[in-house]
Design a protein around this motif. Structure first.
Motif, PDB file in Angstrom:
ATOM      1  N   ASN A  28      21.838  56.722 -18.992  1.00  0.00           N
ATOM      2  CA  ASN A  28      23.380  55.616 -20.433  1.00  0.00           C
ATOM      3  C   ASN A  28      23.206  54.225 -20.118  1.00  0.00           C
ATOM      4  N   LYS A  43      22.817  48.320 -29.394  1.00  0.00           N
ATOM      5  CA  LYS A  43      23.323  49.306 -29.649  1.00  0.00           C
ATOM      6  C   LYS A  43      23.567  50.856 -30.437  1.00  0.00           C
ATOM      7  N   GLU A  44      23.104  49.953 -31.784  1.00  0.00           N
ATOM      8  CA  GLU A  44      22.599  51.450 -32.821  1.00  0.00           C
ATOM      9  C   GLU A  44      21.677  51.678 -32.493  1.00  0.00           C
ATOM     10  N   GLN A  47      21.393  54.115 -29.805  1.00  0.00           N
ATOM     11  CA  GLN A  47      22.254  55.537 -30.161  1.00  0.00           C
ATOM     12  C   GLN A  47      21.512  56.485 -31.020  1.00  0.00           C
ATOM     13  N   HIS A  48      21.174  55.941 -32.413  1.00  0.00           N
ATOM     14  CA  HIS A  48      21.195  56.537 -33.482  1.00  0.00           C
ATOM     15  C   HIS A  48      18.958  56.823 -32.804  1.00  0.00           C
ATOM     16  N   SER A  52      20.995  58.526 -26.299  1.00  0.00           N
ATOM     17  CA  SER A  52      21.895  57.798 -24.303  1.00  0.00           C
ATOM     18  C   SER A  52      22.755  56.842 -24.870  1.00  0.00           C
ATOM     19  N   GLU A  53      24.093  57.297 -24.178  1.00  0.00           N
ATOM     20  CA  GLU A  53      25.225  56.394 -24.704  1.00  0.00           C
ATOM     21  C   GLU A  53      24.777  55.246 -24.134  1.00  0.00           C
TER      22      GLU A  53
END
Length: 254
Positions: A28, A43-44, A47-48, A52-53
């Motif tokens: 993460n 980030k997008e 996460q897509h 993972s966060e």
């Protein structure tokens, strides 16, 4: 449980490539930088594409108060950072000391040295309390050698090398790992920033040979941070095959 890695300067180049690769390998991520739009896009994307966060922090690492506020704002479930990757850094200008711009010097010193210190002090505190953690400083061949017109940049990266050794000694009794990764020529925004947006001059830096790319360095960082608990990679130098030392290149002039 996934480990948490904090990467400074994550909006481009080595930082961005490392973020993508660590996300693919069960980390993460806390991603920091000054360009909020790039942080949001990264980030997008991560996460897509992975499970993972990602948490993003927009601040200027040169500012001690901003850095402290950002780290202190972390939610409780993000505070136990396992890996700190001090990637934020830059070269600005290429001149002799007599012709140097003091603003350029300040920008390099404030980012490459003081910014690294500001965030390392804060993150290392919780690592020491837990008795584990890993600090990875992204240095440079410029931290091993000094080349003409690179005076202040080389000095900052020599400082990173010295600080890495100092951290290793300071944190030895606390069980922390400390590593330095020193790349040679890497085709990123580095030269464009150094030459202040002069694209033609920046392209000349990588002309006639195959430099490293950001993913090459990211793979090296992944290796460093995934060694067994009893193994610490103190210092690693990664170079293009066509480069030997800071100024020696096998260039194809045709």
């Amino acid at each position: 449980m996934k480990k948490i890695a904090l990467i400074t300067g994550a909006t481009s180049g080595i930082g961005e490539a490392t973020a993508n690769l660590l996300a693919e390998n069960n980390f993460n991520l806390i991603l920091t930088g000054r360009r909020e739009d790039r942080l949001s896009d990264l980030k997008e994307k991560i996460q897509h594409e992975s499970g993972s966060e990602v948490l993003t922090l927009k601040f200027d690492i040169r500012n001690s108060a901003e850095t402290e506020q950002a780290i202190n704002s972390l939610p409780d479930n993000w505070k136990n950072i396992d890996v700190l990757i001090n990637n934020a850094g830059l070269a600005v200008g290429f001149s002799s000391i007599a012709d140097g711009a003091t603003d350029d010097w300040g920008r390099m010193i404030d980012t490459n040295i003081k910014g690294l210190l500001y965030i390392t002090r804060l993150v290392s505190q919780q690592m020491v309390k837990r008795g584990e953690g890993h600090i990875v400083n992204i240095s440079s061949i410029a931290g091993r050698e000094t080349y003409p017109m690179g005076n202040v940049y080389c000095a900052t990266k020599h400082a990173v090398q010295s600080l890495t050794k100092g951290l290793r000694l300071d944190f030895l009794k606390h069980g922390l790992k400390v590593s330095s990764v020193c790349p040679g020529a890497v085709d990123t925004e580095f030269a464009l920033v150094r030459y202040k947006g002069n694209e033609e001059r920046a392209r000349e830096v990588y002309k006639g040979y195959t430099p490293l790319n950001a993913e090459d360095v990211a793979e090296t960082i992944l290796f460093v941070v995934t060694r067994p608990k009893h193994v610490n990679i103190d210092d690693i130098l990664v170079m293009p095959t066509d480069q030997a030392y800071s100024r020696d290149f096998n260039r194809n002039e045709t």
